[in-house]
Design an enzyme around this catalytic site. Structure first.
Site, PDB file in Angstrom:
ATOM      1  N   GLU A   6      -2.763  -0.551  -7.843  1.00  0.00           N
ATOM      2  CA  GLU A   6      -4.115  -0.710  -7.362  1.00  0.00           C
ATOM      3  C   GLU A   6      -4.749   0.644  -7.422  1.00  0.00           C
ATOM      4  OE1 GLU A   6      -5.611  -3.290  -4.058  1.00  0.00           O
ATOM      5  OE2 GLU A   6      -5.375  -1.310  -3.106  1.00  0.00           O
ATOM      6  N   SER A  63       2.659  -1.999   5.144  1.00  0.00           N
ATOM      7  CA  SER A  63       3.727  -3.281   5.198  1.00  0.00           C
ATOM      8  C   SER A  63       4.938  -2.535   4.957  1.00  0.00           C
ATOM      9  CB  SER A  63       3.303  -4.478   4.383  1.00  0.00           C
ATOM     10  OG  SER A  63       3.254  -4.202   3.183  1.00  0.00           O
ATOM     11  N   TRP A 110     -10.230  -7.790  11.724  1.00  0.00           N
ATOM     12  CA  TRP A 110      -9.768  -7.469  10.554  1.00  0.00           C
ATOM     13  C   TRP A 110      -8.091  -7.889  10.794  1.00  0.00           C
ATOM     14  CZ3 TRP A 110      -6.748  -2.640  10.134  1.00  0.00           C
ATOM     15  CH2 TRP A 110      -6.201  -2.763   8.797  1.00  0.00           C
ATOM     16  N   HIS A 123      -1.458   2.144   9.434  1.00  0.00           N
ATOM     17  CA  HIS A 123      -2.424   2.343   8.512  1.00  0.00           C
ATOM     18  C   HIS A 123      -3.061   3.632   8.642  1.00  0.00           C
ATOM     19  CE1 HIS A 123      -5.802   0.987   5.957  1.00  0.00           C
ATOM     20  NE2 HIS A 123      -5.213  -0.364   5.799  1.00  0.00           N
ATOM     21  N   ARG A 162     -15.007  -2.732   5.987  1.00  0.00           N
ATOM     22  CA  ARG A 162     -14.629  -4.003   5.673  1.00  0.00           C
ATOM     23  C   ARG A 162     -15.743  -4.829   4.796  1.00  0.00           C
ATOM     24  NH1 ARG A 162     -10.550  -2.176   4.650  1.00  0.00           N
ATOM     25  NH2 ARG A 162      -8.473  -2.561   5.568  1.00  0.00           N
ATOM     26  N   ASN A 197       0.811  -1.238  -0.026  1.00  0.00           N
ATOM     27  CA  ASN A 197       0.209   0.026   0.101  1.00  0.00           C
ATOM     28  C   ASN A 197       0.948   1.392  -0.050  1.00  0.00           C
ATOM     29  OD1 ASN A 197      -2.532  -1.058  -0.441  1.00  0.00           O
ATOM     30  ND2 ASN A 197      -2.970  -1.224   2.019  1.00  0.00           N
ATOM     31  N   ASP A 253      -7.799 -11.672  -4.354  1.00  0.00           N
ATOM     32  CA  ASP A 253      -7.754 -10.426  -3.356  1.00  0.00           C
ATOM     33  C   ASP A 253      -7.911 -11.065  -1.919  1.00  0.00           C
ATOM     34  OD1 ASP A 253      -7.655  -7.709  -2.709  1.00  0.00           O
ATOM     35  OD2 ASP A 253      -9.391  -7.383  -2.516  1.00  0.00           O
TER      36      ASP A 253
HETATM   37  O1  SFD Z   1      -5.119  -3.352   2.404  1.00  0.00           O
HETATM   38  C1  SFD Z   1       5.419  -9.812  19.908  1.00  0.00           C
HETATM   39  N1  SFD Z   1      -1.762  -4.104   5.991  1.00  0.00           N
HETATM   40  C2  SFD Z   1      -1.526  -4.047   4.696  1.00  0.00           C
HETATM   41  N2  SFD Z   1      -0.578  -3.319   4.221  1.00  0.00           N
HETATM   42  C3  SFD Z   1      -0.092  -3.282   2.905  1.00  0.00           C
HETATM   43  O2  SFD Z   1       0.900  -2.647   2.554  1.00  0.00           O
HETATM   44  N3  SFD Z   1      -0.926  -3.700   1.951  1.00  0.00           N
HETATM   45  C4  SFD Z   1      -2.063  -4.452   2.328  1.00  0.00           C
HETATM   46  O3  SFD Z   1      -2.670  -4.837   1.525  1.00  0.00           O
HETATM   47  C5  SFD Z   1      -2.615  -4.223   3.711  1.00  0.00           C
HETATM   48  N4  SFD Z   1      -3.799  -4.714   4.021  1.00  0.00           N
HETATM   49  C6  SFD Z   1      -3.641  -5.503   5.324  1.00  0.00           C
HETATM   50  C7  SFD Z   1      -2.868  -5.240   6.394  1.00  0.00           C
HETATM   51  C8  SFD Z   1      -2.897  -5.946   7.366  1.00  0.00           C
HETATM   52  C9  SFD Z   1      -3.773  -6.952   7.607  1.00  0.00           C
HETATM   53  C10 SFD Z   1      -3.833  -7.811   9.005  1.00  0.00           C
HETATM   54  C11 SFD Z   1      -4.600  -7.087   6.446  1.00  0.00           C
HETATM   55  C12 SFD Z   1      -4.755  -6.548   5.393  1.00  0.00           C
HETATM   56  C13 SFD Z   1      -5.782  -8.372   6.752  1.00  0.00           C
HETATM   57  C14 SFD Z   1      -0.983  -3.286   7.142  1.00  0.00           C
HETATM   58  C15 SFD Z   1       0.255  -4.138   7.551  1.00  0.00           C
HETATM   59  O4  SFD Z   1       0.210  -5.354   7.498  1.00  0.00           O
HETATM   60  C16 SFD Z   1       0.972  -3.330   8.682  1.00  0.00           C
HETATM   61  O5  SFD Z   1       0.958  -1.996   8.322  1.00  0.00           O
HETATM   62  C17 SFD Z   1       2.199  -3.933   8.988  1.00  0.00           C
HETATM   63  O6  SFD Z   1       2.401  -5.283   9.018  1.00  0.00           O
HETATM   64  C18 SFD Z   1       2.913  -3.259  10.271  1.00  0.00           C
HETATM   65  O7  SFD Z   1       4.064  -3.974  10.745  1.00  0.00           O
HETATM   66  P1  SFD Z   1       4.487  -3.930  12.312  1.00  0.00           P
HETATM   67  O8  SFD Z   1       5.895  -4.505  12.301  1.00  0.00           O
HETATM   68  O9  SFD Z   1       4.415  -2.883  12.766  1.00  0.00           O
HETATM   69  O10 SFD Z   1       3.519  -5.057  12.790  1.00  0.00           O
HETATM   70  P2  SFD Z   1       3.378  -6.587  12.508  1.00  0.00           P
HETATM   71  O11 SFD Z   1       3.736  -6.877  11.069  1.00  0.00           O
HETATM   72  O12 SFD Z   1       2.159  -7.151  13.109  1.00  0.00           O
HETATM   73  O13 SFD Z   1       4.375  -7.293  13.573  1.00  0.00           O
HETATM   74  C19 SFD Z   1       4.150  -7.266  14.912  1.00  0.00           C
HETATM   75  C20 SFD Z   1       4.976  -8.367  15.445  1.00  0.00           C
HETATM   76  O14 SFD Z   1       5.341  -8.244  16.712  1.00  0.00           O
HETATM   77  C21 SFD Z   1       5.260  -9.604  17.435  1.00  0.00           C
HETATM   78  N5  SFD Z   1       4.484  -9.481  19.042  1.00  0.00           N
HETATM   79  N6  SFD Z   1       6.499 -10.201  19.949  1.00  0.00           N
HETATM   80  C22 SFD Z   1       7.124 -10.591  21.527  1.00  0.00           C
HETATM   81  N7  SFD Z   1       6.270 -10.179  22.424  1.00  0.00           N
HETATM   82  C23 SFD Z   1       5.174  -9.622  22.417  1.00  0.00           C
HETATM   83  N8  SFD Z   1       4.532  -9.339  23.480  1.00  0.00           N
HETATM   84  C24 SFD Z   1       4.611  -9.443  20.881  1.00  0.00           C
HETATM   85  N9  SFD Z   1       3.487  -8.899  20.486  1.00  0.00           N
HETATM   86  C25 SFD Z   1       3.456  -8.815  19.068  1.00  0.00           C
HETATM   87  C26 SFD Z   1       4.090 -10.503  16.338  1.00  0.00           C
HETATM   88  O15 SFD Z   1       4.114 -11.687  16.826  1.00  0.00           O
HETATM   89  C27 SFD Z   1       4.934  -9.791  15.316  1.00  0.00           C
HETATM   90  O16 SFD Z   1       6.128 -10.529  14.829  1.00  0.00           O
HETATM   91  S1  SFD Z   1      -5.081  -3.606   3.814  1.00  0.00           S
HETATM   92  O17 SFD Z   1      -6.552  -4.354   4.233  1.00  0.00           O
HETATM   93  O18 SFD Z   1      -4.799  -2.854   4.758  1.00  0.00           O
HETATM   94  P1  AMP Z   2      -7.853  -0.952   2.540  1.00  0.00           P
HETATM   95  O1  AMP Z   2      -8.359  -2.345   1.770  1.00  0.00           O
HETATM   96  O2  AMP Z   2      -9.258  -0.380   2.909  1.00  0.00           O
HETATM   97  O3  AMP Z   2      -7.238  -1.284   3.642  1.00  0.00           O
HETATM   98  O4  AMP Z   2      -7.410  -0.056   1.501  1.00  0.00           O
HETATM   99  C1  AMP Z   2      -5.965  -0.281   1.003  1.00  0.00           C
HETATM  100  C2  AMP Z   2      -5.709   1.174   0.404  1.00  0.00           C
HETATM  101  O5  AMP Z   2      -6.587   1.608  -0.463  1.00  0.00           O
HETATM  102  C3  AMP Z   2      -5.179   1.956   1.581  1.00  0.00           C
HETATM  103  O6  AMP Z   2      -4.403   2.704   0.928  1.00  0.00           O
HETATM  104  C4  AMP Z   2      -6.491   2.915   1.571  1.00  0.00           C
HETATM  105  O7  AMP Z   2      -6.204   4.059   2.302  1.00  0.00           O
HETATM  106  C5  AMP Z   2      -6.933   2.894   0.208  1.00  0.00           C
HETATM  107  N1  AMP Z   2      -8.340   3.088  -0.176  1.00  0.00           N
HETATM  108  C6  AMP Z   2      -9.147   2.390   0.455  1.00  0.00           C
HETATM  109  N2  AMP Z   2     -10.324   2.677  -0.142  1.00  0.00           N
HETATM  110  C7  AMP Z   2     -10.384   3.838  -0.741  1.00  0.00           C
HETATM  111  C8  AMP Z   2     -11.070   4.856  -1.448  1.00  0.00           C
HETATM  112  N3  AMP Z   2     -12.456   4.769  -1.231  1.00  0.00           N
HETATM  113  N4  AMP Z   2     -10.791   6.067  -1.836  1.00  0.00           N
HETATM  114  C9  AMP Z   2      -9.289   6.204  -1.764  1.00  0.00           C
HETATM  115  N5  AMP Z   2      -8.381   5.283  -1.004  1.00  0.00           N
HETATM  116  C10 AMP Z   2      -8.951   4.298  -0.565  1.00  0.00           C
END
Ligand code: SFD
Ligand code: AMP
Length: 626
Positions: A128, A435, A218, A388, A249, A64, A351
């Site tokens: 995207e 990510s 989520w 996010h 969602r 993203n 997806d």
């Molecule tokens: O679109 C301990 N995210 C998306 N990012 C994208 O780039 N594209 C997408 O398509 C994304 N989408 C999405 C995303 C997340 C999820 C769950 C879904 C869909 C379903 C967001 C990214 O994943 C997110 O921004 C990053 O992963 C954040 O990275 P970070 O490093 O801050 O968090 P992490 O990856 O969750 O890792 C956490 C770690 O900590 C560990 N942990 N270890 C030891 N002791 C403890 N007490 C701990 N607590 C946690 C975990 O095990 C893990 O290793 S979309 O839908 O948004």
């Molecule tokens: P999401 O699946 O909602 O996590 O969105 C994935 C990426 O698309 C993120 O960067 C969001 O900010 C962006 N996004 C989702 N929906 C919209 C929308 N309606 N308009 C603009 N950006 C969006």
């Protein structure tokens, strides 16, 4: 289980990375490089297995954040504008720009390590949306983890160790303590600097899922507020604790909507077929200047939808069939049109299969063919996720060449606690890193942490008696269960203790009803928050009576203590900011408007010595003009 049965394992290192997700893996790769040059040791600790831990465990279908700087697709300024507008003006421009200038190189590394990024006939990345790239990302985390493991060496990675909290040397961080979730071992990690990357917080609020679906969310439920707890308890200043994220969602299985809105250019409608983004457009003027920007900020998009829901105009639908028809109809040739239709259909399923498999299962279970009928979407429960479209996390120092004095106290991404660095969901006010940006920020923070160790790192001095007391406290729930459970016939019902699941449900009920959860339609107010904080006090008292039957449940106990601290920081911050700035995320019914004098960061700080909280305002310094 006798606490004395636990072996104490002590590990000394230079840089300790806690967490094993995207930010931690980025940190590992970068730290390994700089540590080698300086003869330093780097250690990583994850509560799970790095290959499939964190938010990316199931994979993702998009990256993203990709800025495309080298190809001149966008500028840093473009990205900063996008982020600050989406957050209604509240963003640290320096942090956002710093991540944006490094994020593309993380993406190029992913590709080099084997991640398939979609390309078109000319070999260009398939977008995207403006900032998002399509990937075949089921194995995204495995690929990123492999690079981290190769860089650090497997002997420096501790898996299935749950980190409970910080180890301190006066005001300075000195490491971390935790326990194995598989063996009777208590761990003490001593370090000259610590990089916190344990993700965000899920299940602080009651989820929509209940009954047979309870626990479904989520963001992953195993991100349980450990980053926030660690930094708060170390005495670090926290920021944007009120800025929760409410994602829209697909209803009930939480499938993402980004691909539908951006790639397929789908619309969402209410049950009467009206597009709320059109029929409610005039509402946006009330949230100027942010109501006027493009894209409309995520919280305002939510808000327009919630206004329809409030009026009983649901269900809300993603018009998938309409979008697929429009895209395939654009192909004039009949045969190619049919092929296009098939392609779109398989992309729609992929997806979900790449990152939210349960949504594909729900579609299959409910006879949804996306090209035939629309699917319900809904605003989910609140999450704490600085990476996010939320912003909560620690208040960290900015890059020397960009940050004004107010935002700079030395090493980049260091919190206000000496030697304590943060990245990803753990660092605040730098939203929309996702990510790729989390990985890049992990690299930035790790490089700075190594520099800190080289210039200032000192062997920590630890108070052995205090440490023994900490060990007893951490393991106490095991002893409580062992001693008290024989007193009743049902281990769930006991006047002497509370089990972690019940504790979590109680926390969620407080947050849901008083802090603006799903059941309250995200509305709260001063009196509600004050009552909620009072109830949270009682919950905190009872946290000393948490009981654990085994190591797994001991982890559940501490996860919920972590969530409780995140909850407190959240309620205190919403209470302090007496305006409504993010309708659609939460609405303060007693202060329903956005106020110019609240265009500030709300920060908070817990004093470990006195147990007092301090609320602070910090200026929003605009480095990049509109
Ligand atoms: O679109 C301990 N995210 C998306 N990012 C994208 O780039 N594209 C997408 O398509 C994304 N989408 C999405 C995303 C997340 C999820 C769950 C879904 C869909 C379903 C967001 C990214 O994943 C997110 O921004 C990053 O992963 C954040 O990275 P970070 O490093 O801050 O968090 P992490 O990856 O969750 O890792 C956490 C770690 O900590 C560990 N942990 N270890 C030891 N002791 C403890 N007490 C701990 N607590 C946690 C975990 O095990 C893990 O290793 S979309 O839908 O948004
Ligand atoms: P999401 O699946 O909602 O996590 O969105 C994935 C990426 O698309 C993120 O960067 C969001 O900010 C962006 N996004 C989702 N929906 C919209 C929308 N309606 N308009 C603009 N950006 C969006």
């Amino acid at each position: 289980m006798n606490v004395n049965d636990f072996e104490t394992v002590e590990v000394s290192t230079d840089l300790l990375i806690v967490g094993g997700g995207m930010a931690a893996c980025g940190a590992a790769v970068e730290a390994a490089h700089w540590a080698k040059q300086n003869g330093l040791k780097v250690t990583m600790v994850d509560k799970a297995s790095v290959d499939r831990s964190g938010a990316v465990a199931m994979g993702l279908s998009a990256i993203n954040q990709y800025v495309g700087l080298k190809d001149g697709e966008n500028t840093l300024e473009d990205y900063v504008r996008y982020v600050k507008n989406d957050l209604m003006g509240i963003a640290r421009h320096d942090l956002v720009a710093n991540i944006a200038r490094h994020v593309d190189s993380s993406v190029h590394l992913f590709e080099k390590w084997g991640l398939p990024i979609w390309t078109d006939e000319d070999g260009k990345y398939v977008h995207e949306g403006r900032w998002q790239l399509m990937i075949n990302g089921e194995s995204y985390k495995v690929i990123v983890a492999e690079a981290a493991k190769n860089a650090l060496g497997i002997d420096n990675i501790y898996e299935r160790i749950f980190i409970v909290g910080p180890l301190m040397d006066g005001d300075k961080v000195a490491g971390a303590v935790g326990f194995s979730v598989r063996e009777n071992k208590f761990y003490i990690f001593k370090a000259k600097a610590v990089l916190v990357a344990m993700g965000g917080a899920v299940h602080v609020f009651k989820p929509r899922s209940s009954g047979e679906g309870l626990g479904r969310a989520w963001y992953p439920p195993w991100n349980s507020g450990s980053s926030a707890y660690f930094t708060i308890k170390a005495g670090a200043e926290m920021t944007c604790q009120e800025v929760r994220f409410i994602p829209v969602r697909f209803k009930d299985a939480y499938g993402p909507v980004g691909a539908w809105f951006l790639l397929f250019k789908s619309t969402a409608t209410n049950g009467l077929g009206e597009s709320y983004m059109q029929t409610r457009a005039s509402e946006l003027a009330n949230w100027a200047p942010y109501g006027k920007v493009k894209p409309v900020p995520a919280n305002l998009r939510n808000y327009l939808m919630l206004l329809d829901v409030d009026e009983g105009k649901g269900p809300i639908y993603m018009q998938t069939a309409e979008a697929i028809k429009r895209l395939s109809d654009a192909e004039p040739d009949e045969k190619l049109r049919r092929r296009k239709l098939k392609e779109l259909e398989s992309e729609a399923w992929e997806d979900f299969l790449d990152m939210t498999i349960s949504q594909a299962i729900l579609w299959a279970a409910t006879n949804v063919a996306p090209d035939e009928k629309p699917s319900e979407i809904a605003a989910a429960e609140p999450y704490f996720i600085g990476s996010h479209s939320g912003a909560s996390g620690a208040w960290v120092s900015g890059p020397e060449d960009m940050a004004p004095d107010e935002y700079n106290w030395g090493y980049c991404n260091m919190s206000t606690v000496e030697g304590l660095f943060c990245a990803g969901d753990a660092s605040g006010a730098s939203s929309h890193k996702f990510s790729s940006g989390s990985h890049a920020e992990g690299r930035i923070a790790a490089k700075a942490a190594v520099k800190y160790i080289v210039e200032k790192g000192a062997e920590p001095t630890i108070d052995a008696a205090a440490l023994e007391e900490t060990k007893q406290t951490i393991l106490a729930p095991l002893g409580i269960f062992e001693e008290k459970s024989p007193l009743t016939t049902d281990p769930d019902i006991n006047p002497d203790y509370i089990r972690p699941k019940m504790f979590m449900l109680r926390l969620q009920k407080i947050m849901d009803e008083y802090a603006g959860g799903v059941s309250s339609q995200f509305r709260t107010s001063d009196p509600l928050l004050k009552k909620g904080l009072e109830l949270l006090d009682f919950l905190r008292e009872d946290s000393e009576k948490l009981a654990a039957e085994d190591l797994h449940e001991l982890m559940r106990c501490w996860e919920n203590v972590h969530r409780m601290w995140q909850a407190e920081a959240h309620m205190r911050s919403i209470l302090f900011r007496d305006e409504t700035r993010w309708p659609g995320y939460y609405f303060r019914t007693d202060t329903p408007e956005m106020k110019e004098d609240w265009k500030v960061f709300v920060n908070c700080k817990y004093d470990p010595a006195t147990g007092d909280w301090e609320m602070l305002k910090r200026p929003v310094i605009e480095l990049i003009a509109d």
